[in-house]
Design a protein around this motif. Structure first.
Motif, short mmCIF file in Angstrom:
data_model
loop_
_atom_site.label_atom_id
_atom_site.label_comp_id
_atom_site.label_asym_id
_atom_site.label_seq_id
_atom_site.Cartn_x
_atom_site.Cartn_y
_atom_site.Cartn_z
N ARG A 5 33.26 28.89 23.37
CA ARG A 5 34.16 29.70 23.64
C ARG A 5 33.81 31.38 24.28
N ILE A 6 33.32 31.80 23.25
CA ILE A 6 32.65 33.86 24.32
C ILE A 6 31.92 32.62 25.03
N GLU A 7 30.86 31.50 24.88
CA GLU A 7 30.44 31.74 27.16
C GLU A 7 30.88 30.87 27.73
N LYS A 8 32.23 29.93 27.53
CA LYS A 8 33.31 29.87 28.59
C LYS A 8 33.90 31.48 28.90
N SER A 9 34.35 32.13 28.31
CA SER A 9 34.91 33.01 28.97
C SER A 9 34.29 34.21 28.84
N VAL A 10 33.20 34.15 29.38
CA VAL A 10 32.41 35.08 30.42
C VAL A 10 31.96 34.32 31.47
N LYS A 11 31.69 33.03 31.17
CA LYS A 11 31.48 32.22 32.72
C LYS A 11 33.13 32.50 33.74
N ALA A 12 34.39 32.35 32.55
CA ALA A 12 35.91 32.35 33.53
C ALA A 12 35.93 33.73 34.29
N ARG A 13 34.99 34.94 33.86
CA ARG A 13 35.67 36.57 34.21
C ARG A 13 34.29 36.50 35.47
N ALA A 15 33.19 33.79 37.02
CA ALA A 15 33.65 34.04 38.04
C ALA A 15 34.67 34.22 39.22
N ALA A 16 35.27 34.96 38.61
CA ALA A 16 37.05 35.28 39.41
C ALA A 16 36.13 36.38 39.42
N VAL A 17 34.92 37.85 39.15
CA VAL A 17 34.30 38.63 39.90
C VAL A 17 33.34 38.64 40.51
#
Length: 79
Positions: A5-13, A15-17
């Motif tokens: 879950r944390i890994e997906k969250s970091v990847k999503a952030r 990607a946004a940045v």
């Protein structure tokens, strides 16, 4: 699962940045390559027209203001 879950969250952030960076970089390049040169050319033409008596000094002031507004926006886009 928490790690995933944390890994997906970091990847999503990330990607946004990354997307925001790409958009900002494109804006800076557009200002540098098109908008600023066009504004400068408009200012030069207004000054030339004034010197030849084809326009008033007010038009030169308007062109100067537009040029400096563009330069300020260009600087802001770099931050």
């Amino acid at each position: 699962r928490e790690v995933e879950r944390i890994e997906k969250s970091v990847k999503a952030r990330l990607a946004a940045v990354s997307r925001d960076y790409d958009v900002s970089l494109a804006a800076v390049e557009k200002y540098r390559n098109k908008i600023v040169p066009n504004a400068q050319q408009s200012l030069e033409l207004a000054e030339l027209a004034y010197k030849s008596g084809e326009t008033s000094f007010v038009q030169v002031l308007i062109a100067r203001r537009a040029f400096f507004d563009v330069k300020l926006q260009y600087l802001a886009s770099q931050m």
